[in-house]
Design a protein around this motif. Sequence first.
Motif, PDB file in Angstrom:
ATOM      1  N   PRO A  63      -3.002  -7.019  14.178  1.00  0.00           N
ATOM      2  CA  PRO A  63      -3.069  -7.348  15.609  1.00  0.00           C
ATOM      3  C   PRO A  63      -3.927  -6.359  16.385  1.00  0.00           C
ATOM      4  O   PRO A  63      -4.157  -5.228  15.934  1.00  0.00           O
ATOM      5  N   PRO A  64      -4.373  -6.769  17.562  1.00  0.00           N
ATOM      6  CA  PRO A  64      -5.215  -5.880  18.371  1.00  0.00           C
ATOM      7  C   PRO A  64      -4.440  -4.731  19.001  1.00  0.00           C
ATOM      8  O   PRO A  64      -5.032  -3.745  19.421  1.00  0.00           O
ATOM      9  N   GLN A  65      -3.117  -4.858  19.080  1.00  0.00           N
ATOM     10  CA  GLN A  65      -2.286  -3.829  19.690  1.00  0.00           C
ATOM     11  C   GLN A  65      -1.454  -3.129  18.615  1.00  0.00           C
ATOM     12  O   GLN A  65      -1.389  -3.585  17.475  1.00  0.00           O
ATOM     13  N   PRO A  66      -0.804  -2.007  18.940  1.00  0.00           N
ATOM     14  CA  PRO A  66      -0.052  -1.251  17.934  1.00  0.00           C
ATOM     15  C   PRO A  66       0.960  -2.111  17.176  1.00  0.00           C
ATOM     16  O   PRO A  66       1.647  -2.950  17.760  1.00  0.00           O
ATOM     17  N   VAL A  67       1.045  -1.889  15.862  1.00  0.00           N
ATOM     18  CA  VAL A  67       1.924  -2.680  15.003  1.00  0.00           C
ATOM     19  C   VAL A  67       3.373  -2.245  15.184  1.00  0.00           C
ATOM     20  O   VAL A  67       3.698  -1.056  15.108  1.00  0.00           O
ATOM     21  N   ASP A  93      -4.380 -18.106  16.538  1.00  0.00           N
ATOM     22  CA  ASP A  93      -4.369 -18.468  17.959  1.00  0.00           C
ATOM     23  C   ASP A  93      -3.312 -17.701  18.743  1.00  0.00           C
ATOM     24  O   ASP A  93      -3.306 -17.743  19.978  1.00  0.00           O
ATOM     25  N   HIS A  94      -2.402 -17.026  18.035  1.00  0.00           N
ATOM     26  CA  HIS A  94      -1.294 -16.340  18.702  1.00  0.00           C
ATOM     27  C   HIS A  94      -1.480 -14.823  18.716  1.00  0.00           C
ATOM     28  O   HIS A  94      -0.545 -14.081  18.999  1.00  0.00           O
ATOM     29  N   GLY A  95      -2.711 -14.371  18.413  1.00  0.00           N
ATOM     30  CA  GLY A  95      -2.972 -12.943  18.332  1.00  0.00           C
ATOM     31  C   GLY A  95      -2.814 -12.204  19.639  1.00  0.00           C
ATOM     32  O   GLY A  95      -2.481 -11.015  19.655  1.00  0.00           O
ATOM     33  N   ASP A  96      -3.050 -12.881  20.746  1.00  0.00           N
ATOM     34  CA  ASP A  96      -2.901 -12.242  22.054  1.00  0.00           C
ATOM     35  C   ASP A  96      -1.557 -12.562  22.696  1.00  0.00           C
ATOM     36  O   ASP A  96      -1.306 -12.175  23.835  1.00  0.00           O
ATOM     37  N   VAL A 112       1.749  -7.542  12.349  1.00  0.00           N
ATOM     38  CA  VAL A 112       0.794  -7.721  11.262  1.00  0.00           C
ATOM     39  C   VAL A 112       1.258  -8.912  10.427  1.00  0.00           C
ATOM     40  O   VAL A 112       2.445  -9.042  10.110  1.00  0.00           O
ATOM     41  N   VAL A 113       0.339  -9.812  10.124  1.00  0.00           N
ATOM     42  CA  VAL A 113       0.655 -11.008   9.347  1.00  0.00           C
ATOM     43  C   VAL A 113       0.186 -10.782   7.914  1.00  0.00           C
ATOM     44  O   VAL A 113      -0.992 -10.503   7.668  1.00  0.00           O
ATOM     45  N   LEU A 114       1.113 -10.892   6.974  1.00  0.00           N
ATOM     46  CA  LEU A 114       0.819 -10.678   5.559  1.00  0.00           C
ATOM     47  C   LEU A 114       0.872 -12.009   4.826  1.00  0.00           C
ATOM     48  O   LEU A 114       1.844 -12.760   4.968  1.00  0.00           O
ATOM     49  N   LEU A 115      -0.151 -12.303   4.048  1.00  0.00           N
ATOM     50  CA  LEU A 115      -0.216 -13.563   3.311  1.00  0.00           C
ATOM     51  C   LEU A 115      -0.467 -13.273   1.829  1.00  0.00           C
ATOM     52  O   LEU A 115      -1.613 -13.263   1.370  1.00  0.00           O
ATOM     53  N   PRO A 116       0.582 -13.012   1.066  1.00  0.00           N
ATOM     54  CA  PRO A 116       0.409 -12.753  -0.364  1.00  0.00           C
ATOM     55  C   PRO A 116       0.204 -14.047  -1.145  1.00  0.00           C
ATOM     56  O   PRO A 116       0.776 -15.088  -0.805  1.00  0.00           O
ATOM     57  N   ASP A 117      -0.607 -13.979  -2.167  1.00  0.00           N
ATOM     58  CA  ASP A 117      -0.877 -15.151  -3.010  1.00  0.00           C
ATOM     59  C   ASP A 117       0.189 -15.232  -4.098  1.00  0.00           C
ATOM     60  O   ASP A 117       0.174 -14.464  -5.056  1.00  0.00           O
ATOM     61  N   TRP A 118       1.114 -16.187  -3.950  1.00  0.00           N
ATOM     62  CA  TRP A 118       2.205 -16.305  -4.920  1.00  0.00           C
ATOM     63  C   TRP A 118       1.924 -17.346  -6.007  1.00  0.00           C
ATOM     64  O   TRP A 118       2.761 -17.565  -6.893  1.00  0.00           O
ATOM     65  N   ALA A 177       8.651 -21.924  16.614  1.00  0.00           N
ATOM     66  CA  ALA A 177       9.177 -21.116  15.510  1.00  0.00           C
ATOM     67  C   ALA A 177       9.023 -19.627  15.805  1.00  0.00           C
ATOM     68  O   ALA A 177       9.946 -18.833  15.569  1.00  0.00           O
ATOM     69  N   LEU A 178       7.865 -19.228  16.335  1.00  0.00           N
ATOM     70  CA  LEU A 178       7.651 -17.819  16.677  1.00  0.00           C
ATOM     71  C   LEU A 178       8.557 -17.396  17.829  1.00  0.00           C
ATOM     72  O   LEU A 178       9.063 -16.267  17.852  1.00  0.00           O
ATOM     73  N   ALA A 179       8.775 -18.298  18.781  1.00  0.00           N
ATOM     74  CA  ALA A 179       9.680 -17.985  19.894  1.00  0.00           C
ATOM     75  C   ALA A 179      11.103 -17.789  19.385  1.00  0.00           C
ATOM     76  O   ALA A 179      11.834 -16.912  19.868  1.00  0.00           O
ATOM     77  N   TRP A 180      11.509 -18.599  18.408  1.00  0.00           N
ATOM     78  CA  TRP A 180      12.852 -18.448  17.826  1.00  0.00           C
ATOM     79  C   TRP A 180      12.978 -17.091  17.141  1.00  0.00           C
ATOM     80  O   TRP A 180      13.984 -16.386  17.318  1.00  0.00           O
TER      81      TRP A 180
END
Length: 361
Positions: A146-150, A175-178, A185-191, A349-352
């Motif tokens: 993210p652009p701001q502190p994690v 689209d939700h970065g701001d 931080v969004v982590l996307l591991p390849d499972w 979902a993010l709001a929840w």
Amino acid sequence: MFGVTGLGTVLVAWACAIGALAAVTRAWPHLAHPGLRSVLTRVVAQLLVAVLLVVAAGATVNRAGLWFVSWRDLGSVVLGPPTGALDAHGATPATAAAAQVGPWGPTSAAAIASPPSDTDPHTGLRSYSLTGPASGHTGTVFAWVPPQPVRSALQVFHGYPVSPQSAFANLGLGDHGDGALRHTVVLLPDWSPRELDTECVDGPASAMETWLTTDVPAWAARTFGVPAERTAWTALGYSAGGWCAAMSAMRHPETYAAAVSLGGYTRPLFAPGYEPLSPTGGGHDLPLLARRDPPPVAVLVQYSTRDTLVAPSVEELVAAARPPLSVTRWSTPHSGHRVGAWKPLIPEALAWLDHVVPGTA
């Protein structure tokens, strides 16, 4: 019978397509005259047959894949997504997420990662090759910083067979970065390396569950400064990735406080040729886990009651929920099993998540 997934709809679609093809074939000699009008008539006739064949094929595939489960769902392409109510079972979501369960789970030494590749200019994703000391597995993790502190981490699990990068783009997470993800931080591991359907569990091919729930968080905490406490960690996924998110949180409550499953089932469904677990699931039967040893986590499960692949097992999990576990049912009766139905649900979902675990989204 004549619903969007009904056999009657499929048969009528094929009858119309084959009938149109036969009619055009029979009439073709009478249409083969010079002149613009005759040419246009032949073009329109061919287009009509092509459209009807595509509709018939689409109806057949949709009946098998349940992409659209109702006419209202099909209409959502134009009218917008259908919504559904949320109702919690077991403990309240906030209580389950705030429960004290001891030290944060991933206490092993941080995994070793290669330097990140250049940041993708379109998605902002960085790619890392990560070797985990706990699992011994080397895999790829994509990260959006993210652009701001994690302050928190959201571990996102892609569907199968879909790449992590596609999941990030398909769900519109950038689209939700701001907004909701400005400190996450969004982590996307390849499972599913080399398209192997590991279902995110340990097996003979790799200790995937250990890599996902121990090595990746331990590395990310050190690399991005994510707090080493479970209230800073949540999971989200769709379809098979929804299963991975719910399973990771329920089996590892010391690591994750909450999870969102969009169209995910509650028992692993391996692709043919790979079955690392016993028929009983080896502890990966989430409804059984909820009944016997409910973990203190909050799980949001979204599903369509018409999704015959997902609905029965999700409803079983909802019925089994009891404290300290919280399972929030999010039933959207007219939504199908496809990314197009899940992407519009991401803001809610993010709001929840942010409501249940403040500051995590």
